[in-house]
Design a protein around this motif. Structure first.
Motif, PDB file in Angstrom:
ATOM      1  N   PRO A   1      30.404 129.665  50.709  1.00  0.00           N
ATOM      2  CA  PRO A   1      30.931 128.865  51.822  1.00  0.00           C
ATOM      3  C   PRO A   1      29.821 128.176  52.611  1.00  0.00           C
ATOM      4  CG  PRO A   1      31.904 131.063  51.795  1.00  0.00           C
ATOM      5  CD  PRO A   1      30.769 131.079  50.819  1.00  0.00           C
ATOM      6  N   LEU A   2      30.082 126.938  53.029  1.00  0.00           N
ATOM      7  CA  LEU A   2      29.127 126.223  53.864  1.00  0.00           C
ATOM      8  C   LEU A   2      29.344 126.518  55.346  1.00  0.00           C
ATOM      9  CD1 LEU A   2      29.084 122.709  52.144  1.00  0.00           C
ATOM     10  CD2 LEU A   2      27.234 124.394  52.182  1.00  0.00           C
ATOM     11  N   LEU A   3      30.609 126.746  55.724  1.00  0.00           N
ATOM     12  CA  LEU A   3      30.888 127.010  57.124  1.00  0.00           C
ATOM     13  C   LEU A   3      30.425 128.417  57.495  1.00  0.00           C
ATOM     14  CD1 LEU A   3      34.433 125.441  57.569  1.00  0.00           C
ATOM     15  CD2 LEU A   3      32.350 124.765  58.774  1.00  0.00           C
ATOM     16  N   PRO A   4      29.525 128.533  58.465  1.00  0.00           N
ATOM     17  CA  PRO A   4      29.026 129.854  58.864  1.00  0.00           C
ATOM     18  C   PRO A   4      30.065 130.608  59.685  1.00  0.00           C
ATOM     19  CG  PRO A   4      28.111 128.176  60.285  1.00  0.00           C
ATOM     20  CD  PRO A   4      28.910 127.442  59.241  1.00  0.00           C
ATOM     21  N   ALA A   5      29.883 131.893  59.797  1.00  0.00           N
ATOM     22  CA  ALA A   5      30.753 132.703  60.651  1.00  0.00           C
ATOM     23  C   ALA A   5      30.353 132.512  62.110  1.00  0.00           C
ATOM     24  CB  ALA A   5      30.640 134.176  60.267  1.00  0.00           C
ATOM     25  N   PRO A   6      31.306 132.528  63.017  1.00  0.00           N
ATOM     26  CA  PRO A   6      30.948 132.420  64.443  1.00  0.00           C
ATOM     27  C   PRO A   6      30.192 133.657  64.917  1.00  0.00           C
ATOM     28  CG  PRO A   6      33.286 132.940  64.192  1.00  0.00           C
ATOM     29  CD  PRO A   6      32.755 132.652  62.818  1.00  0.00           C
ATOM     30  N   ARG A   7      29.253 133.427  65.805  1.00  0.00           N
ATOM     31  CA  ARG A   7      28.482 134.532  66.396  1.00  0.00           C
ATOM     32  C   ARG A   7      29.166 134.897  67.715  1.00  0.00           C
ATOM     33  NH1 ARG A   7      23.216 130.801  65.990  1.00  0.00           N
ATOM     34  NH2 ARG A   7      24.781 129.532  67.064  1.00  0.00           N
ATOM     35  N   LEU A   8      29.932 135.967  67.678  1.00  0.00           N
ATOM     36  CA  LEU A   8      30.759 136.331  68.824  1.00  0.00           C
ATOM     37  C   LEU A   8      30.067 137.351  69.719  1.00  0.00           C
ATOM     38  CD1 LEU A   8      34.224 136.676  67.060  1.00  0.00           C
ATOM     39  CD2 LEU A   8      33.228 134.666  68.167  1.00  0.00           C
ATOM     40  N   ILE A   9      30.352 137.246  71.020  1.00  0.00           N
ATOM     41  CA  ILE A   9      29.882 138.223  71.988  1.00  0.00           C
ATOM     42  C   ILE A   9      30.907 139.344  72.069  1.00  0.00           C
ATOM     43  CG2 ILE A   9      29.210 138.616  74.396  1.00  0.00           C
ATOM     44  CD1 ILE A   9      28.611 135.608  74.595  1.00  0.00           C
ATOM     45  N   ASP A  10      30.462 140.578  71.941  1.00  0.00           N
ATOM     46  CA  ASP A  10      31.366 141.722  72.034  1.00  0.00           C
ATOM     47  C   ASP A  10      31.874 141.843  73.469  1.00  0.00           C
ATOM     48  OD1 ASP A  10      32.668 144.135  72.073  1.00  0.00           O
ATOM     49  OD2 ASP A  10      30.963 145.319  71.357  1.00  0.00           O
ATOM     50  N   PRO A  11      33.182 141.713  73.699  1.00  0.00           N
ATOM     51  CA  PRO A  11      33.696 141.790  75.072  1.00  0.00           C
ATOM     52  C   PRO A  11      33.372 143.110  75.770  1.00  0.00           C
ATOM     53  CG  PRO A  11      35.378 140.948  73.583  1.00  0.00           C
ATOM     54  CD  PRO A  11      34.252 141.440  72.730  1.00  0.00           C
ATOM     55  N   ALA A  12      33.203 144.176  74.995  1.00  0.00           N
ATOM     56  CA  ALA A  12      32.922 145.482  75.589  1.00  0.00           C
ATOM     57  C   ALA A  12      31.443 145.675  75.908  1.00  0.00           C
ATOM     58  CB  ALA A  12      33.397 146.591  74.649  1.00  0.00           C
ATOM     59  N   ALA A  13      30.593 144.731  75.488  1.00  0.00           N
ATOM     60  CA  ALA A  13      29.146 144.892  75.658  1.00  0.00           C
ATOM     61  C   ALA A  13      28.601 144.130  76.850  1.00  0.00           C
ATOM     62  CB  ALA A  13      28.433 144.432  74.387  1.00  0.00           C
ATOM     63  N   VAL A  14      29.478 143.543  77.665  1.00  0.00           N
ATOM     64  CA  VAL A  14      29.035 142.750  78.811  1.00  0.00           C
ATOM     65  C   VAL A  14      29.471 143.456  80.094  1.00  0.00           C
ATOM     66  CG1 VAL A  14      29.248 140.643  77.439  1.00  0.00           C
ATOM     67  CG2 VAL A  14      31.127 141.319  78.950  1.00  0.00           C
ATOM     68  N   PRO A  15      28.868 143.100  81.237  1.00  0.00           N
ATOM     69  CA  PRO A  15      29.285 143.724  82.501  1.00  0.00           C
ATOM     70  C   PRO A  15      30.762 143.485  82.796  1.00  0.00           C
ATOM     71  CG  PRO A  15      27.212 142.521  82.779  1.00  0.00           C
ATOM     72  CD  PRO A  15      27.729 142.168  81.427  1.00  0.00           C
TER      73      PRO A  15
ATOM     74  N   ALA B   1      33.402 126.493  68.413  1.00  0.00           N
ATOM     75  CA  ALA B   1      32.298 125.764  69.039  1.00  0.00           C
ATOM     76  C   ALA B   1      30.962 126.297  68.547  1.00  0.00           C
ATOM     77  CB  ALA B   1      32.389 125.865  70.561  1.00  0.00           C
ATOM     78  N   ASP B   2      30.873 127.615  68.351  1.00  0.00           N
ATOM     79  CA  ASP B   2      29.630 128.174  67.832  1.00  0.00           C
ATOM     80  C   ASP B   2      29.411 127.771  66.376  1.00  0.00           C
ATOM     81  OD1 ASP B   2      27.283 130.036  68.185  1.00  0.00           O
ATOM     82  OD2 ASP B   2      28.279 130.964  66.463  1.00  0.00           O
ATOM     83  N   VAL B   3      30.488 127.711  65.599  1.00  0.00           N
ATOM     84  CA  VAL B   3      30.363 127.247  64.217  1.00  0.00           C
ATOM     85  C   VAL B   3      29.874 125.801  64.188  1.00  0.00           C
ATOM     86  CG1 VAL B   3      31.594 126.790  62.069  1.00  0.00           C
ATOM     87  CG2 VAL B   3      32.153 128.828  63.407  1.00  0.00           C
ATOM     88  N   ILE B   4      30.431 124.958  65.059  1.00  0.00           N
ATOM     89  CA  ILE B   4      29.991 123.561  65.132  1.00  0.00           C
ATOM     90  C   ILE B   4      28.506 123.481  65.462  1.00  0.00           C
ATOM     91  CG2 ILE B   4      30.219 121.399  66.421  1.00  0.00           C
ATOM     92  CD1 ILE B   4      33.202 122.115  66.781  1.00  0.00           C
TER      93      ILE B   4
END
Length: 338
Positions: free
Chosen positions: A2-16, A144-147
Motif C-alpha cells: 500500500p502507498l497510503l500510510p497509516a495515520p499516526r494517532l494520539i492515544d486518548p488515554a495518554a494525554v492530560p 489529515a495526518d495521512v495527507i
C-alpha cells in the motif's frame, strides 16, 4: 504494498485529562458528546445566554456547574480550558477574557471575524503562556495526518492544483445567524473557512486572490467562487454557496498523481490515491459511529499540546490561522465590491 500510510494517532488515554468549561450550547452539544464518548476529557462547567437551555444542556451531558456569566466560568478554578462555541462576533471578547484568566482556549471556527482580531487573540495567548487554538477539527482527523505524510513523502510530485467545494442549501432568513451581518453571517465565514483552510494546508498562503460571488438581501455573501495562487505557482479552485448542495469533496493534483478526500471532506471519511497512473488505492475511516464524533480528535490533540507546554498547535500554527482569515477578508471585500 500500500502507498497510503497509516495515520499516526494520539492515544486518548495518554494525554492530560483536562477539565473543560464550555461557552455556548450549539455545536458544543456535538463536541461534548464526542469528548465524553471517545476521550478522557471532561466538560465540568457551562454558560450560555438562555438559562433554561443551559441547564438542560448540563443535565444532558452530566456537567456539574452552570455559571451565570462568561466571567464566572473563565474564573472558575475547576476549569483548565475554555471552549468558545458561540457566534463568531463573540469569540474575540470571550477568548480574551479566558486568556486573561490564565485559561487555555479552544475557539470555534472562524476564530474571529477578521485577521486583525485573530492576531490579537493569538498574540494574547502567546504573551500569557497559554495554548490558544482554532477548532479547525479537520486538521486533527486521522486522514489529515495521512495527507501530511503523503505530501511529506512527495508521492504526488510537485503540487499543481487544489480543488474543494462546500455548498449547503440554506433557507433565506434575515433573522438567522447565517444571514445576519451583526452575527457574522455569510457563506465564507460559515462554510468557506473549511475550503480556504484546506487549500492552505496543502499549498500555504496565497499571494494572488481572485473572487466573484453573490450577496444576500441582508448584505452578507451567500456564494463565492475563488481562485488562489502562490508564488511557487500552485493554485486552488474553491467554491462555496448557501444556494445549493454540492459534493463537499476536496482533491489535490500533482505532477505524479492525485489525492481525493471523500465526502464530506471536513469529517472523518477517507481518501483515494492514484500515483503514476497506477490503480486507485482507497482508505476509509470507519472508526467513529457518527461524523461529528471526529471532534474528539482535536480535543485529544489539544490536551497533548497542553501537556507539552505548547502555546500553539504544531499542525495548525498561529500564522496560518491568521493567513486563512486574511484570505477570507479579501474574498469578502472583492465580493462586496462587485
Amino acid at each position: 504494498m500500500p502507498l497510503l500510510p497509516a495515520p499516526r494517532l494520539i492515544d486518548p488515554a495518554a494525554v492530560p485529562a483536562l477539565r473543560w468549561g464550555v461557552i455556548g450550547t450549539g455545536i458544543a452539544d456535538q463536541f461534548v458528546h464526542a469528548i465524553h464518548a471517545h476521550t478522557v476529557q471532561r466538560a465540568v462547567a457551562v454558560t450560555a445566554r438562555d438559562a433554561e437551555k443551559t441547564r438542560a444542556f448540563a443535565d444532558a451531558h452530566g456537567i456539574g456547574s452552570v455559571h451565570a456569566s462568561v466571567d464566572a466560568l473563565v474564573n472558575d478554578p475547576e476549569v483548565d480550558v475554555v471552549y468558545v462555541a458561540t457566534p463568531h462576533p463573540l469569540h474575540r471578547e470571550q477568548a480574551l477574557a479566558a486568556i486573561a484568566a490564565g485559561k487555555h482556549v479552544l475557539i470555534e471556527k472562524p476564530i474571529a471575524l477578521n485577521a486583525a482580531d485573530a492576531r490579537e487573540i493569538l498574540d494574547a495567548g502567546r504573551a500569557a503562556g497559554v495554548l490558544v487554538a482554532e477548532a479547525m477539527w479537520t486538521r486533527y482527523l486521522p486522514q489529515a495526518d495521512v495527507i501530511r505524510q503523503v505530501l511529506d513523502a512527495g508521492l504526488l510530485g510537485e503540487i499543481d492544483l487544489v480543488r474543494a467545494d462546500f455548498g449547503s442549501l440554506v433557507d433565506v432568513d434575515p433573522t438567522s445567524r447565517m444571514f445576519d451581518p451583526a452575527l457574522g453571517g455569510g457563506a465564507m465565514l460559515d462554510l468557506g473557512v473549511y475550503i480556504v483552510a484546506f487549500a492552505s494546508s496543502i499549498i500555504g498562503p496565497p499571494t494572488t486572490i481572485r473572487a466573484v460571488g453573490t450577496l444576500a438581501d441582508t448584505g452578507v455573501d451567500d456564494s463565492a467562487t475563488i481562485a488562489l495562487k502562490t508564488d511557487a505557482g500552485a493554485q486552488a479552485a474553491l467554491t462555496t454557496t448557501f444556494g445549493a448542495v454540492t459534493p463537499i469533496e476536496a482533491s489535490v493534483f500533482g505532477s505524479r498523481g492525485r489525492l481525493d478526500v471523500l465526502s464530506p471532506f471536513y469529517g472523518p471519511v477517507g481518501l483515494r490515491l492514484s500515483v503514476d497512473g497506477a490503480d486507485v488505492e482507497e482508505w476509509r475511516d470507519d472508526a467513529m459511529p457518527q461524523v461529528h464524533d471526529g471532534l474528539s480528535y482535536q480535543a485529544t490533540a489539544f490536551a497533548s499540546y497542553v501537556g507539552e507546554g505548547l502555546s500553539e498547535s504544531p499542525v495548525h500554527p498561529h500564522d496560518e490561522v491568521v493567513s486563512v482569515l486574511a484570505t477570507i477578508d479579501e474574498v469578502r471585500r472583492q465580493i462586496t465590491a462587485g
